[in-house]
Structure formats: C-alpha cells, structure tokens
Scaffold this active site. Structure first.
Site, PDB file in Angstrom:
ATOM      1  N   ASN A 183     -15.349  -9.445   2.302  1.00  0.00           N
ATOM      2  CA  ASN A 183     -15.661  -9.674   3.715  1.00  0.00           C
ATOM      3  C   ASN A 183     -17.070 -10.231   3.860  1.00  0.00           C
ATOM      4  O   ASN A 183     -17.922 -10.040   2.988  1.00  0.00           O
ATOM      5  CB  ASN A 183     -15.628  -8.340   4.486  1.00  0.00           C
ATOM      6  N   HIS A 234     -12.905 -11.274  12.339  1.00  0.00           N
ATOM      7  CA  HIS A 234     -12.995 -10.650  11.007  1.00  0.00           C
ATOM      8  C   HIS A 234     -12.982 -11.784   9.983  1.00  0.00           C
ATOM      9  O   HIS A 234     -11.992 -12.498   9.871  1.00  0.00           O
ATOM     10  CB  HIS A 234     -11.770  -9.733  10.891  1.00  0.00           C
ATOM     11  N   CYS A 260      -7.937  -8.573   0.411  1.00  0.00           N
ATOM     12  CA  CYS A 260      -6.573  -8.043   0.490  1.00  0.00           C
ATOM     13  C   CYS A 260      -5.867  -8.229  -0.846  1.00  0.00           C
ATOM     14  O   CYS A 260      -5.805  -9.336  -1.374  1.00  0.00           O
ATOM     15  CB  CYS A 260      -5.800  -8.764   1.587  1.00  0.00           C
ATOM     16  N   ARG A 262     -12.272   0.653   3.952  1.00  0.00           N
ATOM     17  CA  ARG A 262     -10.861   0.265   3.870  1.00  0.00           C
ATOM     18  C   ARG A 262     -10.707  -1.119   3.216  1.00  0.00           C
ATOM     19  O   ARG A 262     -10.275  -1.231   2.082  1.00  0.00           O
ATOM     20  CB  ARG A 262     -10.221   0.298   5.270  1.00  0.00           C
ATOM     21  N   ASP A 263     -11.099  -2.170   3.917  1.00  0.00           N
ATOM     22  CA  ASP A 263     -10.919  -3.522   3.367  1.00  0.00           C
ATOM     23  C   ASP A 263     -11.706  -3.660   2.069  1.00  0.00           C
ATOM     24  O   ASP A 263     -11.290  -4.340   1.129  1.00  0.00           O
ATOM     25  CB  ASP A 263     -11.392  -4.564   4.399  1.00  0.00           C
ATOM     26  N   HIS A 266     -13.942 -13.394   5.985  1.00  0.00           N
ATOM     27  CA  HIS A 266     -14.221 -13.199   4.564  1.00  0.00           C
ATOM     28  C   HIS A 266     -15.092 -14.361   4.090  1.00  0.00           C
ATOM     29  O   HIS A 266     -15.037 -15.454   4.648  1.00  0.00           O
ATOM     30  CB  HIS A 266     -12.908 -13.103   3.774  1.00  0.00           C
TER      31      HIS A 266
HETATM   32  N1  COA Z   1       2.699   5.474   4.403  1.00  0.00           N
HETATM   33  C1  COA Z   1       3.237   6.085   3.316  1.00  0.00           C
HETATM   34  N2  COA Z   1       4.471   5.869   2.887  1.00  0.00           N
HETATM   35  C2  COA Z   1       5.234   5.023   3.614  1.00  0.00           C
HETATM   36  C3  COA Z   1       4.768   4.377   4.751  1.00  0.00           C
HETATM   37  C4  COA Z   1       3.437   4.633   5.152  1.00  0.00           C
HETATM   38  N3  COA Z   1       2.908   4.044   6.235  1.00  0.00           N
HETATM   39  N4  COA Z   1       5.746   3.608   5.241  1.00  0.00           N
HETATM   40  C5  COA Z   1       6.812   3.766   4.445  1.00  0.00           C
HETATM   41  N5  COA Z   1       6.512   4.615   3.465  1.00  0.00           N
HETATM   42  C6  COA Z   1       7.386   5.101   2.366  1.00  0.00           C
HETATM   43  C7  COA Z   1       8.767   5.478   2.836  1.00  0.00           C
HETATM   44  O1  COA Z   1       8.778   6.770   3.310  1.00  0.00           O
HETATM   45  C8  COA Z   1       9.568   5.304   1.561  1.00  0.00           C
HETATM   46  O2  COA Z   1       9.308   6.399   0.710  1.00  0.00           O
HETATM   47  P1  COA Z   1      10.379   6.893  -0.364  1.00  0.00           P
HETATM   48  O3  COA Z   1      10.535   5.775  -1.349  1.00  0.00           O
HETATM   49  O4  COA Z   1       9.722   8.097  -0.951  1.00  0.00           O
HETATM   50  O5  COA Z   1      11.626   7.172   0.425  1.00  0.00           O
HETATM   51  C9  COA Z   1       8.923   4.085   0.912  1.00  0.00           C
HETATM   52  O6  COA Z   1       7.589   4.025   1.441  1.00  0.00           O
HETATM   53  C10 COA Z   1       9.653   2.813   1.242  1.00  0.00           C
HETATM   54  O7  COA Z   1       9.806   2.712   2.642  1.00  0.00           O
HETATM   55  P2  COA Z   1      10.138   1.342   3.353  1.00  0.00           P
HETATM   56  O8  COA Z   1      10.153   1.542   4.822  1.00  0.00           O
HETATM   57  O9  COA Z   1      11.345   0.695   2.716  1.00  0.00           O
HETATM   58  O10 COA Z   1       8.823   0.541   3.034  1.00  0.00           O
HETATM   59  P3  COA Z   1       8.627  -0.761   2.135  1.00  0.00           P
HETATM   60  O11 COA Z   1       8.869  -0.476   0.726  1.00  0.00           O
HETATM   61  O12 COA Z   1       9.331  -1.880   2.786  1.00  0.00           O
HETATM   62  O13 COA Z   1       7.030  -0.945   2.309  1.00  0.00           O
HETATM   63  C11 COA Z   1       5.035  -0.688   3.632  1.00  0.00           C
HETATM   64  C12 COA Z   1       6.469  -1.170   3.589  1.00  0.00           C
HETATM   65  C13 COA Z   1       4.435  -1.197   4.905  1.00  0.00           C
HETATM   66  C14 COA Z   1       5.016   0.833   3.601  1.00  0.00           C
HETATM   67  C15 COA Z   1       4.286  -1.208   2.385  1.00  0.00           C
HETATM   68  O14 COA Z   1       4.558  -2.580   2.227  1.00  0.00           O
HETATM   69  C16 COA Z   1       2.802  -0.996   2.476  1.00  0.00           C
HETATM   70  O15 COA Z   1       2.310   0.118   2.471  1.00  0.00           O
HETATM   71  N6  COA Z   1       2.000  -2.058   2.534  1.00  0.00           N
HETATM   72  C17 COA Z   1       0.567  -1.896   2.563  1.00  0.00           C
HETATM   73  C18 COA Z   1      -0.078  -3.169   2.883  1.00  0.00           C
HETATM   74  C19 COA Z   1      -1.560  -3.077   2.851  1.00  0.00           C
HETATM   75  O16 COA Z   1      -2.194  -2.032   2.851  1.00  0.00           O
HETATM   76  N7  COA Z   1      -2.189  -4.250   2.841  1.00  0.00           N
HETATM   77  C20 COA Z   1      -3.590  -4.363   2.825  1.00  0.00           C
HETATM   78  C21 COA Z   1      -4.189  -4.173   4.172  1.00  0.00           C
HETATM   79  S1  COA Z   1      -3.804  -5.480   5.290  1.00  0.00           S
HETATM   80 ZN    ZN Z   2      -9.960  -8.463   5.654  1.00  0.00          ZN
END
Ligand code: COA
Ligand code: ZN
Length: 305
Positions: free
Chosen positions: A251, A209, A242, A16-17, A211
C-alpha cells in the site's frame, strides 16, 4: 483548497492489507502491539484483520482473538474488519465488531479469484452483508476493488465502477472505498474517476485506497485529494498486497501521506515519530526492512532515543 484547518482522515490498513500476505506467521500479540503503537501515534482508524477463510488466508486465522483484545485495550480507536460474506459478518459480530468492510471487486475474474463468486453474486452478497451489518448497528465500509485495472481483465470501465460504488452506497455503506488493488492507477485517471464517482457518492462517504507498485502511490493520493477526497487508506511502512492479485505491491505508506499532508496544509493528527516506532516494531517481527519513499529521510531526522 488547503488551509490549516483542512483535515485528511487516514485509515491505517497495515494490520490487515499489510500482514495478510506475509509468509512469516505473526503472533496475535505482535499484531495487537502494532495496532497499539499506531493508536499511540495518533492514528484514529485502523483495519485490524479479516474474517475470511483461514484456508484462504492463514495469517488472519486469529481475527476473533485479535479484535477482542484490541477493542478491549483501545476503546476509543475506530477498528474495522474485512468480511467477505454473511459468515464473516457472523464471526465478526461474535467478536463484538463495531465496523466491517465488504470487498467487492469490479470484475468477474477478480471476484472469482478473491472470494469465489462471480460479479453479480459478489454484488448481492456485499449488499446483503452491508444491510445485515447496518441492521445490527455496525458502521460499514464497502471496497470497490480493482477500480482502475484488473490483473486478469485489464482496464476496468469507469461506468461500471461508478455504478458499483452507487450500489454499495444505496445498500447502506457508510464509506465507499475506491481501491487500486494492484497499484495500476496514475494521477490523471484518479482525478477523472474520483470526480465521476463523486457524482454518485457524497464526499464525506468516499475514500480511496492506493498501492505503490509503480511508484505513483503518493501522486495518486494527491490527485484524490485535489478531486476532493479527504479519506485515504494507507499502510505503515508501505506493507501490503492482496495474495490473490498477481503483481500487487504494498500500500501507499502512511508515513508518506502524513508527510505530504503536513507539508501541504492538511492535518492528519498522526505523529511521524510515533509512526516510526510502529514501523520498527513490524520490521523486528518480520525480520526485513520496511518503509515508504520517505523512510530514510524520516529516520535521519528522528531525534536520538
Ligand atoms: N470465515 C471463515 N470461514 C468461512 C467464511 C468466513 N467468512 N466463509 C465461508 N467459510 C467456510 C465455510 O464455512 C466452509 O467451511 P467448511 O469447509 O468447514 O464447511 C468453507 O469456508 C467453504 O465455504 P464456501 O462458502 O464454499 O466458501 P468458498 O470456498 O467459496 O470461499 C471465501 C469463499 C470468501 C470464504 C474465501 O474465498 C475467502 O475467505 N476469501 C478471502 C479473500 C481475501 O481475504 N482476500 C484478501 C482481502 S481482499
Ligand atoms: Zn489493498
């Protein structure tokens, strides 16, 4: 503190990370292959993937398929998946997840950049997600990310980190993971922070955790061990970082921690030659050399195949 029966529990987060930030697409089969090799090396716990928006992190778009495959093949492996919100939990449950991790950052800006929520909303969503997961019988972890420095806001106040760790534990987190997301910590800070956090989170439920951005990953891990922590995240080959935290490097490498632990009287259950096979596998898939600080030495001492 040491003694031959003392044990260090390592969760390998490389799938994942490690992979989330890789520009080269890695196939589901190659990811499953990495996890299989980690399990064969004796890794007992992995963070396999994340159920996040595929627009935000394209590399994790195959989360459901990968989780189903890995849990089917490796029923004894502890497999956690990162979920940022209830939608992520719903997707993880649909793929039969048994353990999830929520990701709360300790600053307003880092939450905004990472999961598009402010700090208060991120706390609430993390609490709700933990509670829903626990109610469904899942094991849970809660990251408190940027627990030392934030790339946007600088030094993070310790009292805030302690309070967030406490809230995550009260919300039901089975494990609270204090994360130095950008690799800005140093051993003295690690000791101070983890000693303070241990007043709010019991030792068995606390993980750290790190890095290795500034070359202090292993030193920081050792400071955590000296503070009493026995659960550490690490990544095979030191892969990681990230995508939303500028300047973050990989990491701390699993092989560095295993070597350090073994030489210091702490058992990890992880076999270094097995770990090298997992690292070879990822190197071949990504087409570039990987490895922590000890990799050259580990390979020289490896028996010829
Ligand atoms: N998995 C898949 N899709 C997701 C989701 C999830 N957990 N959460 C929300 N969505 C989808 C919604 O269904 C929506 O889809 P649509 O455009 O088809 O209607 C879209 O994403 C936007 O939803 P919203 O609630 O407004 O989310 P957002 O745009 O504010 O994004 C996150 C929020 C959390 C989903 C997004 O920022 C994200 O995935 N971040 C990942 C961060 C990450 O992995 N960081 C590294 C590890 S720490
Ligand atoms: Zn990390």
């Amino acid at each position: 503190m040491s003694g031959s029966m003392d044990r260090l529990f390592i969760t390998d987060v490389s799938p994942r990370d490690g992979l989330q930030n890789q520009p080269t697409p890695v196939s589901t089969e190659a990811k499953a292959g990495l996890i299989r090799l980690l399990a064969q090396a004796g890794v007992a716990s992995v963070e396999a993937t994340s159920f996040v928006s595929p627009k935000a992190v394209p590399q994790m778009a195959d989360a459901g398929q990968l989780l189903a495959q890995v849990q089917g093949e490796l029923p004894d492996l502890r497999v956690s998946v990162l979920v940022p919100n209830l939608k992520g939990l719903e997707r993880a449950r649909a793929a039969s997840a048994r353990e999830i991790a929520v990701v709360l950052s300790a600053t307003e800006t880092m939450n905004r950049r990472n999961i598009n929520m402010g700090l208060d909303e991120a706390v609430q969503v993390s609490e709700q997600t933990l509670q829903a997961a626990a109610a469904a019988g899942l094991r849970t972890r809660a990251y408190v990310a940027v627990a030392f420095d934030c790339p946007f806001e600088g030094a993070v106040p310790l009292d805030r980190v302690v309070s967030l760790a406490h809230r995550m534990r009260v919300a039901g987190a089975g494990e609270v993971v204090i994360a130095d997301t950008i690799g800005a910590a140093a051993p003295g800070m690690v000791r101070e922070r983890l000693q303070a956090i241990l007043q709010a989170v019991p030792q068995q439920q606390l993980a750290a955790h790190f890095h290795d951005t500034r070359g202090l990953g292993a030193a920081n891990a050792w400071a955590a061990i000296e503070a009493g922590v026995r659960r550490l995240d690490a990544s095979a080959g030191g892969l990681g970082g990230c995508p939303f935290a500028p300047g973050a490097a990989g990491n701390v490498a699993t092989e560095d921690l295993v070597l350090m632990a073994e030489r210091s009287g702490l058992a990890t259950g992880i076999d270094l030659d097995g770990l090298l096979r997992a690292i070879d596998h990822v190197e071949a898939r990504l087409g570039r050399p990987l490895g922590g600080r000890s990799i050259a030495w580990l390979r020289r001492r490896r028996p010829a195949a």
